[in-house]
Design a protein around this motif. Structure first.
Motif, PDB file in Angstrom:
ATOM      1  N   TYR A  58       0.828  -1.206   0.000  1.00 41.16           N
ATOM      2  CA  TYR A  58       0.000   0.000   0.000  1.00 41.16           C
ATOM      3  C   TYR A  58       0.864   1.259   0.000  1.00 41.16           C
ATOM      4  O   TYR A  58       0.570   2.232  -0.713  1.00 41.16           O
ATOM      5  N   MET A  59       1.949   1.248   0.782  1.00 40.60           N
ATOM      6  CA  MET A  59       2.849   2.400   0.803  1.00 40.60           C
ATOM      7  C   MET A  59       3.490   2.620  -0.564  1.00 40.60           C
ATOM      8  O   MET A  59       3.651   3.761  -1.025  1.00 40.60           O
ATOM      9  N   LYS A  60       3.845   1.512  -1.254  1.00 41.93           N
ATOM     10  CA  LYS A  60       4.413   1.629  -2.595  1.00 41.93           C
ATOM     11  C   LYS A  60       3.393   2.201  -3.563  1.00 41.93           C
ATOM     12  O   LYS A  60       3.727   3.046  -4.412  1.00 41.93           O
ATOM     13  N   LYS A  61       2.142   1.760  -3.438  1.00 48.19           N
ATOM     14  CA  LYS A  61       1.089   2.277  -4.308  1.00 48.19           C
ATOM     15  C   LYS A  61       0.861   3.763  -4.077  1.00 48.19           C
ATOM     16  O   LYS A  61       0.722   4.551  -5.024  1.00 48.19           O
ATOM     17  N   ARG A  62       0.849   4.158  -2.808  1.00 48.84           N
ATOM     18  CA  ARG A  62       0.678   5.580  -2.499  1.00 48.84           C
ATOM     19  C   ARG A  62       1.848   6.408  -3.026  1.00 48.84           C
ATOM     20  O   ARG A  62       1.673   7.521  -3.515  1.00 48.84           O
ATOM     21  N   GLU A  63       3.070   5.838  -2.930  1.00 53.02           N
ATOM     22  CA  GLU A  63       4.241   6.554  -3.436  1.00 53.02           C
ATOM     23  C   GLU A  63       4.154   6.723  -4.945  1.00 53.02           C
ATOM     24  O   GLU A  63       4.502   7.794  -5.481  1.00 53.02           O
ATOM     25  N   GLU A  64       3.666   5.689  -5.654  1.00 52.77           N
ATOM     26  CA  GLU A  64       3.500   5.801  -7.094  1.00 52.77           C
ATOM     27  C   GLU A  64       2.437   6.838  -7.447  1.00 52.77           C
ATOM     28  O   GLU A  64       2.602   7.613  -8.404  1.00 52.77           O
ATOM     29  N   GLU A  65       1.346   6.853  -6.695  1.00 55.19           N
ATOM     30  CA  GLU A  65       0.305   7.845  -6.953  1.00 55.19           C
ATOM     31  C   GLU A  65       0.814   9.261  -6.712  1.00 55.19           C
ATOM     32  O   GLU A  65       0.534  10.174  -7.499  1.00 55.19           O
ATOM     33  N   MET A  66       1.569   9.447  -5.636  1.00 53.11           N
ATOM     34  CA  MET A  66       2.124  10.769  -5.350  1.00 53.11           C
ATOM     35  C   MET A  66       3.143  11.175  -6.409  1.00 53.11           C
ATOM     36  O   MET A  66       3.207  12.341  -6.818  1.00 53.11           O
ATOM     37  N   ARG A  67       3.930  10.200  -6.892  1.00 47.71           N
ATOM     38  CA  ARG A  67       4.904  10.507  -7.942  1.00 47.71           C
ATOM     39  C   ARG A  67       4.193  10.909  -9.228  1.00 47.71           C
ATOM     40  O   ARG A  67       4.594  11.879  -9.896  1.00 47.71           O
ATOM     41  N   ASN A 125       2.900  14.393  -8.788  1.00 44.25           N
ATOM     42  CA  ASN A 125       3.972  15.386  -8.894  1.00 44.25           C
ATOM     43  C   ASN A 125       4.397  15.599 -10.347  1.00 44.25           C
ATOM     44  O   ASN A 125       4.606  16.745 -10.783  1.00 44.25           O
TER      45      ASN A 125
END
Length: 227
Positions: A175-184, A187
């Motif tokens: 989930y943290m990886k998915k959120r990081e991809e969404e935030m990337r 951006n």
């Protein structure tokens, strides 16, 4: 008995420190939450929980220390749990003491609201100490009951618990990886929009400056100030 090491850590100990701390934080049991609820008041607690997660809780309300003796016993009039859309997942009147359980359908922000009130004419409502012990995920599972139903040995039960714990950690990292991809992606999209807006602004400024030059040139020629 283990003794604390003095001096600088040896090579290879520092990289193992972060996973060890993470494992200790995950394995350590959650402690109950307690707070004081004034008479005729409402207080809500919020927490983010993943989808398809079992949530269990145990609530208890007692008279807070220092409050005056009431005419009637303390009573937590309402306990209500809702999601961000306002759907009621659990509600109970006269929830002075009790348990609740539900399973989440999607990742969401859940809100547990406690309300204290008395009927008109029953006197002043004393302050109450509300104790909430809410567990979710691996902590909420009753492995003793699972062992009885599936006839598991103690070692098998412990392995099942560790398997569920590992799966929970993997899901959290996913989930943290998915959120990081969404935030990337957000951006990158924002940077692209800012770039296009900057180019558009520069074109507008260049066009406006060019128009001003030609306009002033015609104006000065009309006034015969320049040839």
């Amino acid at each position: 008995m283990l003794l604390p090491l003095s001096g600088r850590p040896r090579f290879g100990q520092a990289p193992l420190l972060a996973p060890l701390l993470l494992l200790l934080l995950v394995v350590s049991p959650a402690r109950p939450i307690s707070f004081q609820l004034p008479g005729k008041a409402r207080k809500c607690l919020r927490e983010e929980i993943h989808r398809d997660t079992l949530v269990t809780g145990d609530t208890q309300a007692v008279r807070a220390c220092g409050s005056e003796a009431p005419r009637s016993s303390p009573s937590l009039s309402l306990l209500q749990i809702t999601d961000s859309a306002g759907h009621i997942l659990y509600a109970k009147e006269d929830a002075t003491k009790g348990k609740f359980a539900f399973t989440t359908e999607d990742y969401d922000m859940f809100e547990a609201c406690f309300e204290s009130k008395l009927p008109v004419g029953t006197g002043r409502m004393p302050d109450q100490l509300v104790i909430l012990d809410m567990k979710h995920g691996v902590e909420a599972k009753n492995y003793e009951e699972i062992a009885k139903v599936e006839k598991l040995k103690p070692l098998e039960v412990e392995l099942r618990r560790l398997e569920d714990l590992s799966e929970s950690i993997v899901n959290d990292f996913a989930y943290m990886k998915k959120r990081e991809e969404e935030m990337r992606d957000t951006n990158e999209s924002t940077n692209t929009r800012v770039l296009y807006f900057s180019i558009f602004s520069m074109c507008c400024l260049i066009g406006l400056a060019t128009w001003q030059v030609f306009y002033l040139r015609r104006f000065f020629k009309a006034k015969k100030l320049i040839e």
